[in-house]
Design a protein around this motif. Structure first.
Motif, PDB file in Angstrom:
ATOM      1  N   GLU A 130      19.959 -12.751   1.958  1.00 13.23           N
ATOM      2  CA  GLU A 130      20.680 -12.202   0.759  1.00 13.23           C
ATOM      3  C   GLU A 130      20.270 -10.713   0.429  1.00 13.23           C
ATOM      4  OE1 GLU A 130      21.673 -15.607  -2.681  1.00 13.23           O
ATOM      5  OE2 GLU A 130      20.052 -13.987  -3.032  1.00 13.23           O
ATOM      6  N   LYS A 131      18.808 -10.499   0.772  1.00 17.43           N
ATOM      7  CA  LYS A 131      18.363  -9.290   0.815  1.00 17.43           C
ATOM      8  C   LYS A 131      19.063  -8.264   1.924  1.00 17.43           C
ATOM      9  CE  LYS A 131      14.008 -10.458  -1.776  1.00 17.43           C
ATOM     10  NZ  LYS A 131      12.758 -10.272  -1.573  1.00 17.43           N
ATOM     11  N   GLU A 170      22.463  -7.348   0.955  1.00 11.28           N
ATOM     12  CA  GLU A 170      22.732  -6.477  -0.204  1.00 11.28           C
ATOM     13  C   GLU A 170      22.447  -5.307   0.254  1.00 11.28           C
ATOM     14  OE1 GLU A 170      21.814  -9.606  -3.712  1.00 11.28           O
ATOM     15  OE2 GLU A 170      20.169  -8.680  -3.010  1.00 11.28           O
ATOM     16  N   GLU A 226      25.132  -7.051  -5.195  1.00  9.71           N
ATOM     17  CA  GLU A 226      24.482  -8.121  -5.126  1.00  9.71           C
ATOM     18  C   GLU A 226      25.286  -9.194  -4.249  1.00  9.71           C
ATOM     19  OE1 GLU A 226      24.250  -9.163  -9.125  1.00  9.71           O
ATOM     20  OE2 GLU A 226      22.669  -7.963  -9.471  1.00  9.71           O
ATOM     21  N   GLU A 238      16.135 -13.255   5.449  1.00  5.71           N
ATOM     22  CA  GLU A 238      16.224 -13.087   4.190  1.00  5.71           C
ATOM     23  C   GLU A 238      17.901 -12.623   3.954  1.00  5.71           C
ATOM     24  OE1 GLU A 238      14.472 -13.367   1.629  1.00  5.71           O
ATOM     25  OE2 GLU A 238      12.389 -13.484   2.113  1.00  5.71           O
TER      26      GLU A 238
END
Length: 254
Positions: free
Chosen positions: A95-96, A99, A105, A93
């Protein structure tokens, strides 16, 4: 501070580079910052370099959209494959995770997709109607499909089979060296590949990118297609520009 700015970062197998980008013009507003890809290419180590580049872009960049392109299929922020980076990217994951680490973001996308978007908005395919297919010829073959400026993500057309063999195993730049082919012999196989893509997708334009595009004078004249084929314009900046553009447009759409 202009709202038409974003940070783009391009993760490669040997180097990671990024810059602050003017979304309207495609100009770099900072110097292009580059660091070696950490040995092994593991996510945590690469995330540290991404954070350093984002910081190096200066205080103005801290609240801007941040796009990161990687040599991986990316779906819903998850990296599903790994080319020239560690296998622990597979299923991550991304992006998460990033972030959470940076507190901002992030938009992740495939590196060839980023290059295709950049060419459509700032490069050789600006204003091109219909479908443009970008191929990047290097270790393998990356691809990007852009229809009237809109990306069709994660196409991976280098993995198509032609005559029972994966296309990039015979038509990538590395394959030419491995097979000991001269430019004309390699171009004949490359033409078969592009003709196959033309039958499947009927594009209006092919763009040829990757490091070997600098040597196009050696082989492009051997390739004859029913649609134009041109050399991609943005080269080392393409991933940065495309990642920044999509990060900006993604934030604007939310």
């Amino acid at each position: 501070m202009s709202q038409q700015q974003a940070v783009g970062i391009d993760v490669g197998g040997t180097g990671i580079k990024g810059a602050l980008v003017d979304i309207d013009t495609g100009e770099l507003l900072s110097e292009r910052i580059k660091y070696p890809t950490p040995e092994g290419g593991h996510p945590g180590d690469i995330f540290e370099v991404i954070a350093r580049i984002a910081s190096d872009c200066g205080p103005v960049a801290s609240g801007l959209p941040l796009g990161v392109c990687v040599p991986s299929v990316v779906k819903n922020g998850r990296t599903l494959t790994a080319a020239n980076i560690a296998t622990d990217w597979i299923g991550l994951e991304a992006e998460k995770t990033l972030e959470g680490r940076l507190g901002r973001e992030i938009v992740f996308l495939n590196d060839a997709d980023a290059a295709g978007v950049a060419e459509a908005h700032y490069g050789e395919a600006v204003g091109a109607p219909g479908l443009t297919i970008l191929t990047t010829l290097g270790t393998g073959i990356g691809s990007a499909l852009v229809q009237d400026g809109v990306l069709i993500a994660n196409t991976e057309l280098g993995h198509l089979e032609i005559d029972g063999e994966v296309a990039e195993h015979r038509s990538s730049a590395v394959a030419r060296q491995r097979l000991g082919q001269d430019w004309q012999e390699w171009a004949a196989g490359l033409q078969r590949y592009y003709l196959h893509l033309n039958r499947l997708f009927s594009p209006n334009l092919f763009l040829l990118g990757g490091g070997v595009s600098k040597e196009a004078d050696h082989f492009l004249h051997f390739i004859s297609l029913p649609v134009p084929i041109r050399i991609a314009a943005l080269r080392n900046n393409a991933g940065i520009l495309g990642a920044a553009f999509l990060a900006h447009t993604t934030r604007a759409s939310r």
